[in-house]
Motif scaffolding. Structure first.
Motif, mmCIF file in Angstrom:
data_model
loop_
_atom_site.group_PDB
_atom_site.id
_atom_site.type_symbol
_atom_site.label_atom_id
_atom_site.label_comp_id
_atom_site.label_asym_id
_atom_site.label_seq_id
_atom_site.Cartn_x
_atom_site.Cartn_y
_atom_site.Cartn_z
ATOM 1 N N GLY A 199 -1.623 -4.028 45.139
ATOM 2 C CA GLY A 199 -0.698 -3.959 44.018
ATOM 3 C C GLY A 199 -0.773 -2.671 43.230
ATOM 4 N N ARG A 200 -1.275 -1.605 43.823
ATOM 5 C CA ARG A 200 -1.449 -0.346 43.101
ATOM 6 C C ARG A 200 -0.406 0.691 43.476
ATOM 7 N N ILE A 201 0.565 0.297 44.296
ATOM 8 C CA ILE A 201 1.751 1.120 44.569
ATOM 9 C C ILE A 201 2.983 0.245 44.354
ATOM 10 N N THR B 275 -11.966 2.382 57.428
ATOM 11 C CA THR B 275 -13.363 2.477 57.854
ATOM 12 C C THR B 275 -13.433 1.886 59.255
ATOM 13 N N ASP B 276 -14.598 1.922 59.850
ATOM 14 C CA ASP B 276 -14.728 1.396 61.210
ATOM 15 C C ASP B 276 -14.846 -0.123 61.145
ATOM 16 N N GLY B 277 -13.681 -0.780 61.153
ATOM 17 C CA GLY B 277 -13.680 -2.236 61.155
ATOM 18 C C GLY B 277 -12.935 -2.873 60.006
ATOM 19 N N ASN B 278 -12.468 -2.082 59.041
ATOM 20 C CA ASN B 278 -11.762 -2.660 57.900
ATOM 21 C C ASN B 278 -10.901 -1.584 57.245
ATOM 22 N N TYR B 279 -10.133 -1.996 56.234
ATOM 23 C CA TYR B 279 -9.281 -1.034 55.540
ATOM 24 C C TYR B 279 -9.034 -1.488 54.107
ATOM 25 N N PHE B 280 -8.633 -0.530 53.281
ATOM 26 C CA PHE B 280 -8.163 -0.808 51.923
ATOM 27 C C PHE B 280 -6.722 -0.315 51.827
ATOM 28 N N SER B 281 -5.848 -1.136 51.253
ATOM 29 C CA SER B 281 -4.436 -0.801 51.105
ATOM 30 C C SER B 281 -4.062 -0.773 49.634
ATOM 31 N N TYR B 282 -3.545 0.368 49.188
ATOM 32 C CA TYR B 282 -3.055 0.457 47.812
ATOM 33 C C TYR B 282 -1.864 -0.488 47.600
ATOM 34 N N HIS B 283 -1.048 -0.633 48.628
ATOM 35 C CA HIS B 283 0.131 -1.515 48.502
ATOM 36 C C HIS B 283 -0.293 -2.972 48.392
ATOM 37 N N PHE C 190 7.491 5.573 49.129
ATOM 38 C CA PHE C 190 6.068 5.713 49.435
ATOM 39 C C PHE C 190 5.529 4.320 49.738
ATOM 40 N N LEU C 191 5.325 4.052 51.004
ATOM 41 C CA LEU C 191 4.969 2.703 51.450
ATOM 42 C C LEU C 191 3.541 2.319 51.112
#
Length: 243
Positions: A241-243, A230-238, A223-224
């Motif tokens: 450090g949450r994956i 959102t329109d212009g940005n992002y949040f990554s769990y990886h 699970f990568l």
């Protein structure tokens, strides 16, 4: 006269004793064999038999195709040079079957000139965001997407799993895992949008991410990431450090 009668009688018995392909053992039928083992397991004659569908009153489709291929010295390039008229000389081959065979040969020739499709690299959250942003940027409701990857992080298939409301979307873990298994994916990532523009994951997002990770661990699929767009940005769990 007796000789002619005996020949006719022999032909009648041959027709009577000929088994239709549908009467063959299931593991020997070309269609079922392809579904079970893949196209590479079939002979040229079996593949052609699937295309033409049937033979004649005297022989099944596989035997008919073997006979035609034998006359072509078992060379598909030679088969591809045959005309509709040439093919229609064979009992059991009419214009429709001849056209089907010629179309298949032509597709084979055209494939030789095609370059392999370039699969997008989705090995990082930024690459996932850049790939999915055009799809998700203008939506006023949440959509949840599954990205199925090979071991080199190249995209095999992208699947919209759910289309929901303004602040949430319902996702079935079983559907996600089924899609991964169907394409033999070794890596997966998921992605959904927040129409509100907030990058903060909800508790439902956290619970879903945890459930997907647990299911992937059981299935031995990596699970990568789970990327919120959102329109212009992002949040990554990886990346967080949450994956």
């Amino acid at each position: 006269m007796l000789s002619a009668f005996l020949c006719i009688f022999a032909d009648m018995k041959a027709v009577e004793n000929k088994l239709n392909i549908n009467q063959w053992a299931e593991e020997d039928r070309p269609r079922e064999k392809l579904e079970r083992l893949g196209a590479q397991a079939l002979s040229d004659a079996e593949l052609l038999a699937i295309l033409v569908g049937s033979g004649s009153t005297k022989e099944d489709a596989v035997t008919l195709m073997k006979r035609i291929l034998n006359d072509c010295h078992n060379n598909l390039n030679t088969l591809g040079k045959m005309s509709i008229r040439d093919l229609c000389q064979y009992n059991g081959v009419g214009p429709a079957k001849a056209i089907t065979i010629m179309a298949a040969c032509e597709l084979g020739k055209r494939r030789q000139h095609e370059k392999p499709e370039e699969r997008p690299d989705l090995g990082t959250a930024t690459l996932i965001y850049n790939h999915m942003h055009p799809t998700l940027q203008d939506l006023d409701v949440e959509e949840f997407w599954l990205l199925l990857l090979n071991q080199n992080y190249r995209l095999i298939r992208e699947v919209k799993i759910a289309h929901g409301g303004i602040s949430e979307v319902s996702v079935d873990i079983r559907v996600i895992m089924r899609e991964a298994v169907l394409v033999n994916a070794t890596i997966m990532a998921v992605c959904h949008n927040h129409p509100s523009g907030s990058l903060r994951p909800s508790q439902a997002d956290n619970d879903l991410t945890r459930s997907i990770k647990q299911a992937c661990d059981v299935m031995r699929i990596k699970f990568l990431d789970h990327v919120i767009v959102t329109d212009g940005n992002y949040f990554s769990y990886h990346e967080s450090g949450r994956i």
